[in-house]
Design a protein around this motif. Structure first.
Motif, PDB file in Angstrom:
ATOM      1  N   MET A 281     -27.944  34.745  85.615  1.00 53.90           N
ATOM      2  CA  MET A 281     -27.722  35.031  84.027  1.00 53.90           C
ATOM      3  C   MET A 281     -26.890  33.943  83.620  1.00 53.90           C
ATOM      4  SD  MET A 281     -27.303  38.961  84.057  1.00 53.90           S
ATOM      5  CE  MET A 281     -28.954  40.101  84.553  1.00 53.90           C
ATOM      6  N   THR A 282     -27.382  33.455  82.791  1.00 54.67           N
ATOM      7  CA  THR A 282     -26.440  32.341  81.893  1.00 54.67           C
ATOM      8  C   THR A 282     -25.834  32.595  80.543  1.00 54.67           C
ATOM      9  OG1 THR A 282     -28.323  31.062  81.052  1.00 54.67           O
ATOM     10  CG2 THR A 282     -27.448  30.574  83.289  1.00 54.67           C
TER      11      THR A 282
ATOM     12  N   ASP B 116     -20.038  29.286  94.738  1.00 51.80           N
ATOM     13  CA  ASP B 116     -20.936  29.477  93.705  1.00 51.80           C
ATOM     14  C   ASP B 116     -19.956  30.782  92.827  1.00 51.80           C
ATOM     15  OD1 ASP B 116     -22.801  30.014  91.737  1.00 51.80           O
ATOM     16  OD2 ASP B 116     -24.250  30.997  93.181  1.00 51.80           O
ATOM     17  N   GLY B 117     -19.169  30.075  92.366  1.00 50.47           N
ATOM     18  CA  GLY B 117     -18.099  30.819  91.287  1.00 50.47           C
ATOM     19  C   GLY B 117     -16.914  29.838  90.994  1.00 50.47           C
TER      20      GLY B 117
ATOM     21  N   PRO C 251     -28.194  25.050  84.547  1.00 49.97           N
ATOM     22  CA  PRO C 251     -27.397  25.145  85.739  1.00 49.97           C
ATOM     23  C   PRO C 251     -27.238  23.835  86.393  1.00 49.97           C
ATOM     24  CG  PRO C 251     -28.804  27.053  85.651  1.00 49.97           C
ATOM     25  CD  PRO C 251     -29.237  26.056  84.465  1.00 49.97           C
ATOM     26  N   GLU C 252     -28.300  23.011  86.640  1.00 48.26           N
ATOM     27  CA  GLU C 252     -28.180  21.764  87.373  1.00 48.26           C
ATOM     28  C   GLU C 252     -27.438  20.644  86.616  1.00 48.26           C
ATOM     29  OE1 GLU C 252     -28.939  21.289  90.611  1.00 48.26           O
ATOM     30  OE2 GLU C 252     -29.724  23.583  90.500  1.00 48.26           O
ATOM     31  N   GLU C 253     -27.668  20.843  85.138  1.00 49.64           N
ATOM     32  CA  GLU C 253     -26.757  19.733  84.268  1.00 49.64           C
ATOM     33  C   GLU C 253     -25.218  20.029  84.573  1.00 49.64           C
ATOM     34  OE1 GLU C 253     -28.044  19.846  80.457  1.00 49.64           O
ATOM     35  OE2 GLU C 253     -30.045  19.056  80.782  1.00 49.64           O
ATOM     36  N   LEU C 254     -25.105  21.420  84.570  1.00 51.47           N
ATOM     37  CA  LEU C 254     -23.591  21.847  85.007  1.00 51.47           C
ATOM     38  C   LEU C 254     -22.884  21.231  85.947  1.00 51.47           C
ATOM     39  CD1 LEU C 254     -20.986  23.414  84.068  1.00 51.47           C
ATOM     40  CD2 LEU C 254     -22.362  25.521  85.011  1.00 51.47           C
TER      41      LEU C 254
ATOM     42  N   THR D  24     -23.240  16.948  92.434  1.00 50.32           N
ATOM     43  CA  THR D  24     -24.380  16.640  93.119  1.00 50.32           C
ATOM     44  C   THR D  24     -24.195  16.028  94.400  1.00 50.32           C
ATOM     45  OG1 THR D  24     -23.987  14.196  92.146  1.00 50.32           O
ATOM     46  CG2 THR D  24     -25.281  15.719  90.749  1.00 50.32           C
ATOM     47  N   THR D  25     -25.146  15.945  95.203  1.00 49.93           N
ATOM     48  CA  THR D  25     -24.957  15.360  96.632  1.00 49.93           C
ATOM     49  C   THR D  25     -24.420  13.908  96.624  1.00 49.93           C
ATOM     50  OG1 THR D  25     -26.842  16.705  97.429  1.00 49.93           O
ATOM     51  CG2 THR D  25     -26.220  15.017  98.796  1.00 49.93           C
TER      52      THR D  25
END
Length: 592
Positions: free
Chosen positions: A391-392, A529-530, A566-569, A576-577
């Protein structure tokens, strides 16, 4: 199409219409709702059922001078269209302009950014007291429905309004006979009694609180609503207007299956079938609901408790019936009741398990701390949507759970990394007699890998999945797979194998494992994840604070994110790896 709606640029335009035009406007608005809902999804039933009521509100009252407070505000789409935001419904390119809830950043007609339940009456009493203090004259209207009256804050608001306010406050109870699922609680028995007697029942909850009361059975008829709203406009005392509406009005699937259509993903209007497949295959919702059904059958001590959110983890009507009324209970939209009741049940020897969404558990801090943790009641709480990528909407974020509940003594927060671990942790949480235990549902889909899961989580023990040197990567819960990817890239690009740790416990640290890492590691990297502040990584950094070990903590910032990618965040946060590998390389060079 939208013949009348296109003429509406502000509430002033609504007031110019005659009854026939208002009726046409309602049809236009439903078409606009379908345009948006079929393409991006949203709250279908609540908005389809409240079209006429919100048209009548804007016809009778003078927003934003008169102030509307929508409870949860998930049923405010019509209000938005009438206050200059119809483009977000009729223009596909502008859907992103409007959130699914009221938002003061969007319009002066919205006073609160709200997505949680039972708040409108209390907020409205505050507006009313300030109005009286500052010698204002406007109407204050709270619009509440979809089961929200069962929340304790709503009752506190009614209690205050009826005994202490003594000035204008209009509470519109939008009674569609439903919460998200079916309604539960004595409040709704009284609403039925009032409906059945056309508002004349001997017992009247609202009058018992000291409020005036008016009933309108035709809650989807504009003319009837205009008459009743005009009768209470500018009232000198608090009054409840109880209107009976049809949830999902105007769309047969939403009228007949109201639970499924409370919120719905994009769908084909002709068939009612979803047009998007989010994930497919195994789901944690199905795994959880199937497990709970079997667990209840095999263990008569199990008590499943839902605060009006059974579908949060897949417990549809059929599965609720399979568990049965003795072992399944719905306490209404009242998370505080759910947690305190679970604590009481645990003390009496039952095995209570509360299921809900992470964002809604936030209302239970005191019940978790005082009623449960202080008494070390061994309850289980299974939380969905705690992940950053589920949920975003700013009103429904679950990313604060670890920081909130991971710092209450006695509370254990378990973060599984795959299916086997999730099932084992859920089993442990329900059967254990050690601590209040929260299990977080992973947000990255069901992962079936070959890593086994322990059965017992009574003792805090991190699991070293891969032994290496120099760098230890601690990837919590559904970020474990990101930790795996980072480990592979570090080995490939930097030429050594890092240690990969599955912490499993979001709330506690394994001092023995952390101490052992000092022997041949220079850097610990944590992924969670928080939010970082108050979270897992800060606990690790604090442990190593007086040592030479360097710590890099990755997670989200302490802020209210809203409708983000989410991935842009993660990319913006350097998660990123590639970015993390480069930072590891730089840190190792500097420390050598």
């Amino acid at each position: 199409m939208y013949q009348v709606l296109n003429q509406i640029h502000s509430p002033a335009d609504v007031k110019k219409l005659n009854l026939q035009a208002l009726t046409t406007l309602a049809s236009d608005i439903r078409e606009a709702l379908f345009n948006r809902l079929t393409k991006i999804g949203g709250h279908c039933g609540p908005n389809l059922g409240s079209v006429e009521a919100e048209i009548a509100l804007h016809y009778v009252f003078n927003s934003p001078v008169d102030k509307f407070v929508f409870d949860v505000s998930h049923q405010s789409y019509t209000h938005k269209m009438l206050t200059g935001r119809k483009a977000g419904y009729i223009d596909d390119t502008r859907f992103g302009e409007d959130s699914g809830y009221t938002n003061p950043d969007e319009s002066e007609h919205d006073f609160f950014n709200i997505g949680h339940t039972s708040t409108s009456i209390s907020l409205a009493t505050g507006l009313a007291r300030a109005r009286d203090l500052l010698h204002g004259k406007e109407n204050i209207i709270a619009f509440i429905g979809d089961g929200s009256l069962s929340g304790g804050e709503a009752l506190e608001g009614l209690d205050y309004a009826g005994s202490e306010l003594g000035s204008n406050l209009i509470v519109i109870v939008n009674d569609n006979e439903m919460a998200i699922a079916e309604n539960h609680g004595g409040i709704y028995k009284n609403l039925k009694e009032l409906r059945d007697t056309n508002g004349k029942a001997e017992h009247n909850l609202f009058k018992a609180f000291g409020l005036d009361y008016v009933y309108e059975p035709n809650g989807n008829d504009i003319a009837s609503l205009v008459r009743v709203f005009e009768s209470v406009k500018d009232s000198s005392h608090p009054v409840v207007v109880h209107i009976h509406t049809q949830k999902g009005k105007g769309y047969t699937p939403a009228e007949t299956d109201q639970e499924t259509w409370h919120w719905h993903p994009p769908f084909d209007r002709a068939t009612g079938k979803a047009t998007i497949n989010w994930g497919g295959g195994e789901s944690y919702e199905d795994l959880t609901s199937n497990y709970l059904v079997q667990k209840a059958k095999s263990d008569p001590k199990v008590l499943v408790i839902s605060p009006a959110m059974p579908m949060a983890l897949g417990l549809g009507p059929e599965k609720r019936q399979m568990i049965g009324p003795v072992q399944y209970t719905d306490c209404g939209i009242a998370e505080e009741q759910a947690i305190a009741m679970a604590s009481g049940a645990a003390k009496r020897g039952a095995k209570p398990v509360v299921i809900t969404n992470a964002t809604f558990l936030q209302r239970t801090y005191d019940q978790m701390a005082q009623d449960t943790a202080l008494n070390n009641s061994a309850i289980a709480v299974i939380l969905n949507f705690s992940a950053f990528n589920t949920m975003t909407d700013v009103t429904h974020l679950g990313i604060y759970i670890n920081s909130i509940y991971g710092n209450i003594p006695n509370v254990r927060v378990l973060a599984p990394t795959n299916k086997a671990e999730y099932m084992a942790m859920m089993e442990y949480a329900i059967d254990q007699n050690d601590h209040p235990t929260i299990v977080l549902v992973p947000g990255n889909g069901v992962v079936n890998d070959n890593r086994p899961a322990d059965k017992d989580y009574a003792q805090v023990k991190f699991r070293v999945e891969e032994q290496g040197s120099k760098v230890a990567i601690m990837a919590l819960g559904d970020f474990y797979q990101r930790g795996e990817a980072l480990s592979r890239q570090v080995e490939k690009e930097l030429g050594f194998k890092p240690t990969l740790v599955n912490p499993r416990f979001a709330s506690d640290i394994d001092c023995e494992t952390l101490e052992r890492l000092k022997q041949n590691h220079q850097l610990v990297v944590t992924l969670e994840d928080g939010i970082v502040q108050g979270g897992f990584g800060e606990k690790i950094a604090a442990f190593y604070g007086d040592s030479s070990m360097k710590v890099q903590v990755y997670g989200l910032e302490k802020k209210f994110y809203d409708r983000y990618n989410p991935e842009e965040l993660l990319a913006n946060l350097g998660m990123t790896t590639d970015a993390m590998t480069q930072k590891i390389a730089t840190t190792l060079r500097v420390s050598q």
